[in-house]
Design a protein around this motif. Structure first.
Motif, PDB file in Angstrom:
ATOM      1  N   VAL A  27     -30.634  -7.789  86.007  1.00  0.00           N
ATOM      2  CA  VAL A  27     -29.399  -8.383  85.503  1.00  0.00           C
ATOM      3  C   VAL A  27     -29.274  -9.811  86.034  1.00  0.00           C
ATOM      4  CG1 VAL A  27     -28.256  -6.156  85.294  1.00  0.00           C
ATOM      5  CG2 VAL A  27     -28.003  -7.484  87.405  1.00  0.00           C
ATOM      6  N   VAL A  67     -18.790 -10.448  94.876  1.00  0.00           N
ATOM      7  CA  VAL A  67     -20.091  -9.815  94.961  1.00  0.00           C
ATOM      8  C   VAL A  67     -21.009 -10.542  93.994  1.00  0.00           C
ATOM      9  CG1 VAL A  67     -19.319  -8.053  93.318  1.00  0.00           C
ATOM     10  CG2 VAL A  67     -21.346  -7.630  94.640  1.00  0.00           C
ATOM     11  N   THR A  70     -24.604 -10.457  91.777  1.00  0.00           N
ATOM     12  CA  THR A  70     -25.577  -9.515  91.215  1.00  0.00           C
ATOM     13  C   THR A  70     -26.897 -10.239  90.971  1.00  0.00           C
ATOM     14  OG1 THR A  70     -24.861 -10.001  88.981  1.00  0.00           O
ATOM     15  CG2 THR A  70     -23.761  -8.172  90.093  1.00  0.00           C
ATOM     16  N   GLY A  71     -27.841  -9.541  90.423  1.00  0.00           N
ATOM     17  CA  GLY A  71     -29.130 -10.140  90.100  1.00  0.00           C
ATOM     18  C   GLY A  71     -30.113 -10.011  91.242  1.00  0.00           C
ATOM     19  N   VAL A 127     -28.805  -9.435  94.772  1.00  0.00           N
ATOM     20  CA  VAL A 127     -27.575  -8.630  94.726  1.00  0.00           C
ATOM     21  C   VAL A 127     -27.054  -8.363  96.135  1.00  0.00           C
ATOM     22  CG1 VAL A 127     -28.879  -6.452  94.594  1.00  0.00           C
ATOM     23  CG2 VAL A 127     -26.512  -6.515  93.808  1.00  0.00           C
ATOM     24  N   ARG A 128     -25.805  -8.767  96.365  1.00  0.00           N
ATOM     25  CA  ARG A 128     -25.216  -8.504  97.676  1.00  0.00           C
ATOM     26  C   ARG A 128     -23.718  -8.769  97.641  1.00  0.00           C
ATOM     27  NH1 ARG A 128     -24.434 -12.539 101.568  1.00  0.00           N
ATOM     28  NH2 ARG A 128     -24.525 -14.609 100.645  1.00  0.00           N
ATOM     29  N   HIS A 161     -24.645  -3.215  81.222  1.00  0.00           N
ATOM     30  CA  HIS A 161     -25.634  -2.905  82.270  1.00  0.00           C
ATOM     31  C   HIS A 161     -24.953  -2.664  83.621  1.00  0.00           C
ATOM     32  CE1 HIS A 161     -29.373  -3.651  80.069  1.00  0.00           C
ATOM     33  NE2 HIS A 161     -28.683  -4.571  79.410  1.00  0.00           N
ATOM     34  N   PHE A 162     -23.752  -3.210  83.771  1.00  0.00           N
ATOM     35  CA  PHE A 162     -23.024  -3.036  85.036  1.00  0.00           C
ATOM     36  C   PHE A 162     -22.120  -1.809  85.027  1.00  0.00           C
ATOM     37  CE2 PHE A 162     -23.749  -7.681  84.758  1.00  0.00           C
ATOM     38  CZ  PHE A 162     -24.453  -7.861  85.935  1.00  0.00           C
ATOM     39  N   TYR A 219     -20.190  -1.143  88.495  1.00  0.00           N
ATOM     40  CA  TYR A 219     -20.876  -0.858  89.764  1.00  0.00           C
ATOM     41  C   TYR A 219     -20.635  -1.916  90.844  1.00  0.00           C
ATOM     42  CZ  TYR A 219     -23.587   3.286  88.496  1.00  0.00           C
ATOM     43  OH  TYR A 219     -23.970   4.549  88.178  1.00  0.00           O
ATOM     44  N   PRO A 220     -20.863  -3.194  90.530  1.00  0.00           N
ATOM     45  CA  PRO A 220     -20.679  -4.177  91.613  1.00  0.00           C
ATOM     46  C   PRO A 220     -19.242  -4.227  92.103  1.00  0.00           C
ATOM     47  CG  PRO A 220     -21.296  -5.259  89.533  1.00  0.00           C
ATOM     48  CD  PRO A 220     -21.432  -3.791  89.316  1.00  0.00           C
ATOM     49  N   ALA A 273     -18.444  -1.246  94.369  1.00  0.00           N
ATOM     50  CA  ALA A 273     -19.000  -1.436  95.710  1.00  0.00           C
ATOM     51  C   ALA A 273     -18.183  -2.453  96.491  1.00  0.00           C
ATOM     52  CB  ALA A 273     -20.452  -1.896  95.606  1.00  0.00           C
ATOM     53  N   HIS A 320     -14.900  -0.960  97.666  1.00  0.00           N
ATOM     54  CA  HIS A 320     -15.137  -0.087  98.811  1.00  0.00           C
ATOM     55  C   HIS A 320     -15.256  -0.907 100.089  1.00  0.00           C
ATOM     56  CE1 HIS A 320     -16.602   3.555 100.736  1.00  0.00           C
ATOM     57  NE2 HIS A 320     -17.502   2.801 101.340  1.00  0.00           N
ATOM     58  N   GLY A 357     -23.299   1.999 101.493  1.00  0.00           N
ATOM     59  CA  GLY A 357     -22.485   1.584 100.349  1.00  0.00           C
ATOM     60  C   GLY A 357     -22.941   2.211  99.049  1.00  0.00           C
ATOM     61  N   ARG A 371     -32.287  -3.122  90.237  1.00  0.00           N
ATOM     62  CA  ARG A 371     -32.029  -3.899  89.030  1.00  0.00           C
ATOM     63  C   ARG A 371     -30.983  -4.982  89.257  1.00  0.00           C
ATOM     64  NH1 ARG A 371     -30.096   0.214  85.277  1.00  0.00           N
ATOM     65  NH2 ARG A 371     -29.231  -1.567  84.177  1.00  0.00           N
ATOM     66  N   GLY A 372     -30.480  -5.073  90.478  1.00  0.00           N
ATOM     67  CA  GLY A 372     -29.534  -6.127  90.798  1.00  0.00           C
ATOM     68  C   GLY A 372     -28.109  -5.818  90.421  1.00  0.00           C
ATOM     69  N   VAL A 373     -27.821  -4.555  90.056  1.00  0.00           N
ATOM     70  CA  VAL A 373     -26.477  -4.203  89.595  1.00  0.00           C
ATOM     71  C   VAL A 373     -25.581  -3.834  90.768  1.00  0.00           C
ATOM     72  CG1 VAL A 373     -25.168  -2.510  88.271  1.00  0.00           C
ATOM     73  CG2 VAL A 373     -27.298  -3.423  87.351  1.00  0.00           C
ATOM     74  N   LEU A 374     -26.114  -2.983  91.643  1.00  0.00           N
ATOM     75  CA  LEU A 374     -25.260  -2.417  92.693  1.00  0.00           C
ATOM     76  C   LEU A 374     -25.619  -3.021  94.043  1.00  0.00           C
ATOM     77  CD1 LEU A 374     -23.110  -0.233  93.307  1.00  0.00           C
ATOM     78  CD2 LEU A 374     -24.992   1.325  93.758  1.00  0.00           C
ATOM     79  N   PRO A 375     -24.656  -3.692  94.660  1.00  0.00           N
ATOM     80  CA  PRO A 375     -24.961  -4.250  95.976  1.00  0.00           C
ATOM     81  C   PRO A 375     -24.857  -3.162  97.041  1.00  0.00           C
ATOM     82  CG  PRO A 375     -22.698  -4.725  95.414  1.00  0.00           C
ATOM     83  CD  PRO A 375     -23.273  -3.958  94.250  1.00  0.00           C
ATOM     84  N   CYS A 376     -25.704  -3.230  98.014  1.00  0.00           N
ATOM     85  CA  CYS A 376     -25.549  -2.319  99.140  1.00  0.00           C
ATOM     86  C   CYS A 376     -26.300  -2.937 100.292  1.00  0.00           C
ATOM     87  CB  CYS A 376     -26.107  -0.945  98.817  1.00  0.00           C
ATOM     88  SG  CYS A 376     -27.817  -1.021  98.424  1.00  0.00           S
TER      89      CYS A 376
END
Lengths: 339, 613
Positions: free
Chosen positions: A57, A96, A98-99, A102-103, A292-293, A308-309, A312, A315, B71, B83-88
């Motif tokens: 993404v 946040v 993405t890509g 991602v962080r 996609h997210f 999703y991002p 997270a 949270h 996370g 895939r870069g969608v979910l950060p953890c």
């Protein structure tokens, strides 16, 4: 075949319903909306967008805020025999990315602690300080200037002040992110763009449909809306301190079985000031990528709209607010000490 | 080689940290692995010494490392993250078991500090140990400087030392090595122990020069080149060879050991099997020339068997356990010792009363070969004279005869009519610093005889005349010689050494595949336990209770040259690796061409008795 069909909302009921507006031929009349001919040369029909080549993404930034009321207190004035309700609570905002990278951008996190008293409470009250071991936390004392909205309970009024604070923090963080030396390709903000600050090219993402903007024939377009395409833009007129916006819908998940026509849709909006051409580009990008997210049922009670991002991030932000039990205990100790 | 202590992380305590075990959250740009040594210094809350707060240093060993996605809720979230969608975030942690607790600065004149059993606090910085703190973590400060025997390198490529006082008898003794054959490198480890013992620069010369070692070579001829330097590292050509050579050179340098062959070695090999035992002895060796002066054959004579009471060692097979066969053997030893007379013209033979004749007078026969001795005993049994059979039942006599005949088949070339001063003889002359006794080509009954005789002779010699120098005995396949079940004269000798050898400076470096199959008292008497790769099922047995769950898994993955070492000072098994041998283990490494065929053999070796060691 009967025209009646029973369909299901994918959201978990404890989080309410994803559609919170009355739907019917009359309901849309309350909003001032232009539907036809907003997007140049585009009839009111599904806009198909070329699917992206990449499997990862893109580098987008999502921004969100959260708030929590820690306790209900009262200011009791023994001279006047008046009692003013007070809440203490915290608001946190953050972003946040993405890509590839991602962080959660923890360095973007901002947390505010407020002690909000009801309108009319004495000003200049001493702020509350809670102690946690060697650390302390100061709750800023706030009294709203405006008189409460008629018919709204005081508790909601106090919470609204906290909410406003959070919104302002979101606005200022959005401005900061857009001022980065290399701003993100797209900045998405969780929730509608209803701030007094100019959020530039940010896209507001509205999970829960509480206003019906499309109706009748226009609403039929949802039958063909699927992940990867979008509705044409429509214009929402500005009012009071809200700016005019371009808006469109995307669908985040394929409709299956008994899912309703409006299930899994996300409304997106951008400020009208960015111009219709730019709005179309951003709209196409969301059609390409937003699904996609989307979260999947089971991973989030508000799937797929609670992306999703953002889930997270939420949270993580809640985590930054601290442990409720610890705060409650420190509060009791602090209040006892004041007596 | 002083480095600064590198901070690798912080104490983390989602569950309780204790003084014995704690978790390190590892910093993003650092790593810890199993076997790393770390320490943390924590304040003792509310305690001061004068104006300064009191602090405790907790040193420990990393016994487990792990990583976890934070996370995320679902296992499949990892795909979303990719895939870069979910950060953890990723958390990496290391579980540390404390090796030592010491209050900082509390030791008297730099001695060990007081033990204060408090847990580290969450957030305390954790560093790798170096220099003095490494020595403290490994209790090296508790060992005398001249008693540190390097045996390998710990993870940080620093030497790990054994305390000679625990290795050689003063405070403890004996070493036990376990591990799967072929991969556990037990023999290399034992050889390395001896090499370090004899060639390190720390032990006093007096001890090194006088100590002796006996190694039983049970497999191949690997140990027959100890006296040759390994030349493989001298002219490496391929990059792989060069890397290996560099690692070896650096390894020995770190251990402060010279790279050389063993400086004084004698090889004792059995004679070749022949039908006519009156022929000259030819040593049974294929990888070195027979004319090599270092190769000396060994054998015994019938007179040795009678005068030294060696008969019992013919009966140390597993199937002999629990029978009355060994009792009968000892009765016969008494009988023979009482009745024999020397034969001046044949120093290998004895003269015994003719079966049926009275012992003090009458006809006598000369017994010179094992076959003759066997026949003689059978003839005595036929007389049904209770002086020769004791109270043994017919069945016992038959069993005895069966075994005696089997022994004759397998040992006739080892007990033969030849004098022992010409070119070898019985294993009385441990003159070199290291004596390799080759038994790998012998039948099992013969192997047991050789081991039993050599060990009992060493032990008896020291029982009658105490000696100050050390004798180290390296014996693999202890499960064969001292199995957990049953009794045999050989097992008795080994038990004697294990339990009383320390006071006589006789130390056993025993090895086996599985400690669970060896007599418990032998394993438990070893002050030093060393483990190479173990079968995972074996590692679960109580003999290895000192291992943590993860160490049990770790020990199943140890590669050749890596061992876990447990010694009395250090309350935990420490993983070490030791470099490839710097002595040759095959002819190629020794720059030798194996001899083509049997050639003339004449070597004269002076004989020294065990009492002179």
């Amino acid at each position: 075949m009967s025209p009646l069909r029973l369909t299901q909302d994918p959201w978990s009921p404890e989080r309410g319903s994803s559609i919170d507006a009355e739907h019917g031929p009359e309901a849309s009349s309350r909003s001032q909306v232009d539907i036809q001919d907003v997007e140049p040369g585009q009839p009111w029909a599904i806009v198909t967008v070329r699917p992206p080549d990449a499997t990862t993404v893109p580098n987008w930034v999502f921004l969100d805020g959260t708030r929590r009321v820690e306790a209900n207190l009262f200011i009791e004035d023994s001279d006047t025999n008046r009692i003013f309700p007070v809440v203490i609570g915290s608001a946190a905002v953050g972003a946040v990315q993405t890509g590839q990278q991602v962080r959660i951008l923890t360095e973007s996190f901002q947390v505010s602690h407020l002690m909000v008293a009801a309108h009319g409470a004495p000003s200049g009250f001493e702020p509350l300080t809670l102690q946690f071991g060697a650390q302390s936390r100061l709750y800023e004392y706030v009294v709203p200037h405006q008189a409460p909205m008629l018919g709204r309970p005081t508790s909601q009024e106090l919470t609204a002040t906290l909410q406003d604070k959070m919104r302002r923090m979101e606005g200022s963080l959005a401005a900061q992110i857009q001022a980065w030396p290399t701003p993100p390709e797209v900045l998405c903000i969780d929730g509608p763009l209803s701030y007094d600050t100019d959020t530039g090219e940010s896209i507001g993402l509205i999970k829960r449909q509480s206003t019906q903007y499309l109706s009748g024939d226009h609403e039929r377009i949802f039958a063909d809306l699927s992940p990867g395409n979008r509705t044409p833009l429509f214009r929402i007129h500005g009012q009071q301190n809200k700016l005019g916006r371009f808006s469109w819908f995307c669908r985040l998940m394929e409709r299956r079985g008994a899912m309703g026509m409006l299930s899994g849709i996300m409304r997106c909006e951008v400020n009208e000031s960015i111009g219709v051409r730019r709005a179309m580009i951003l709209a196409n990008m969301t059609a390409q990528w937003l699904h996609h997210f989307g979260s999947t049922t089971g991973s989030d009670p508000r799937a797929p709209q609670n992306l999703y991002p953002i889930g997270a991030l939420e949270h993580s932000l809640k985590h930054y607010l601290g442990d409720s039990l610890l705060i409650a205990r420190s509060l009791s100790l602090s209040l006892d000490a004041r007596l | 080689m002083e480095q600064t202590n590198a901070e690798v992380g912080f104490v983390m305590a989602l569950t309780h940290a204790t003084p014995f075990e704690w978790i390190v959250a590892i910093k993003e740009d650092a790593f810890l692995q199993m076997g790393d040594l770390v320490e943390t210094i924590t304040k003792i809350p509310g305690a001061t010494a004068g104006a300064r707060p009191r602090q405790v240093r907790l040193s420990g060993l990393v016994v487990d490392v792990g990583s976890v996605h934070e996370g995320v809720k679902l296992e499949t979230d990892v795909f979303l993250t990719r895939r870069g969608v979910l950060p953890c975030s990723i958390s990496r942690t290391a579980r540390v078991r404390t090796t030592r607790v010491q209050e900082v600065g509390s030791g008297f004149e730099g001695g060990p500090g007081a033990e204060v059993w408090v847990p580290p606090l969450p957030g305390d910085a954790v560093v790798r140990v170096v220099g003095d703190s490494r020595e403290a973590a490994l209790y090296m400060d508790q060992m005398r400087e001249d008693e540190r025997v390097p045996i390998g390198l710990t993870r940080d490529q620093m030497p790990y030392v054994l305390d000679f006082a625990f290795f050689a008898g003063e405070k403890g003794g004996h070493v036990n090595i376990s591990g799967i054959s072929g991969v556990a490198t037990k023999t290399s480890m034992a050889s390395m122990l001896l090499y370090s013992l004899f060639h390190n620069a720390t032990l006093p010369q007096r001890i090194q020069n006088n100590a002796k070692a006996v190694i039983f070579n049970v497999k191949g001829e690997d140990l027959l080149f100890l006296d040759k330097k390994n030349t493989m590292y001298e002219n490496p050509t391929t990059p792989a060879e060069m890397a290996k050579a560099r690692a070896v050179v650096e390894g020995y340098a770190a251990m402060q050991l010279p790279m050389n062959a063993f400086k004084s070695v004698s090889f004792r090999v059995p004679p070749q099997k022949v039908d006519d035992v009156s022929l000259a002895v030819v040593p049974h060796v294929s990888s070195r020339p027979l004319t090599d002066a270092a190769i000396v054959p060994y054998w015994w004579t019938v007179r040795d068997v009678v005068t030294q009471r060696l008969l019992r060692y013919l009966f140390s097979e597993g199937q002999d356990h629990g029978s009355q066969v060994t009792d009968l053997a000892m009765l016969l030893e008494d009988r023979l010792a009482k009745d024999f007379q020397v034969v001046p013209s044949s120093p290998w033979a004895v003269s015994l009363p003719k079966p049926g004749a009275k012992s003090s007078q009458g006809a006598r026969v000369i017994v010179a070969t094992l076959k003759e001795l066997v026949d003689y005993i059978e003839a005595q049994f036929e007389q049904e004279d209770s002086e020769w059979t004791g109270k043994s039942a017919g069945q016992t006599l038959m069993a005895f005869n069966r075994r005696l005949n089997s022994a004759e088949r397998h040992l006739k070339h080892l007990i033969r009519p030849q004098v022992n001063t010409r070119a070898g003889g019985p294993l009385e002359d441990l003159q070199a610093q290291v004596t390799v006794i080759d038994i790998h080509q012998l039948a099992e009954r013969a192997q047991r005889f050789v081991v039993g005789v050599v060990l009992s002779r060493i032990f008896e010699a020291r029982e009658t005349q105490p000696q100050n120098n050390h004798v180290f005995v390296v014996l693999d396949e202890l499960n064969k010689y001292a199995p957990r079940e049953g009794d045999s004269p050989l097992k008795e000798v080994l038990l004697d050494i294990a339990e009383r050898g320390r006071s006589m400076n006789v130390l056993l470096i025993g090895a086996q595949q599985t400690a669970s199959e060896v007599e418990r008292r032998i394993v438990s008497n070893a002050a030093v336990r060393i483990l190479g790769r173990l079968d995972l099922a074996e590692a679960q047995r109580p003999e290895y209770a000192f291992l943590d769950t993860n160490e049990r898994a770790r020990v199943g993955l140890l590669k050749p040259g890596s061992m876990l070492v447990l010694q009395p000072h250090v309350p935990m098994a420490i993983e070490i690796s030791f470099p490839f041998p710097c002595w040759a283990t095959r002819s190629r490494e020794a720059n030798m061409t194996p001899p083509a065929a049997t050639s003339g053999f004449q070597a004269i070796v002076p004989t020294v008795s065990f009492g002179d060691l």
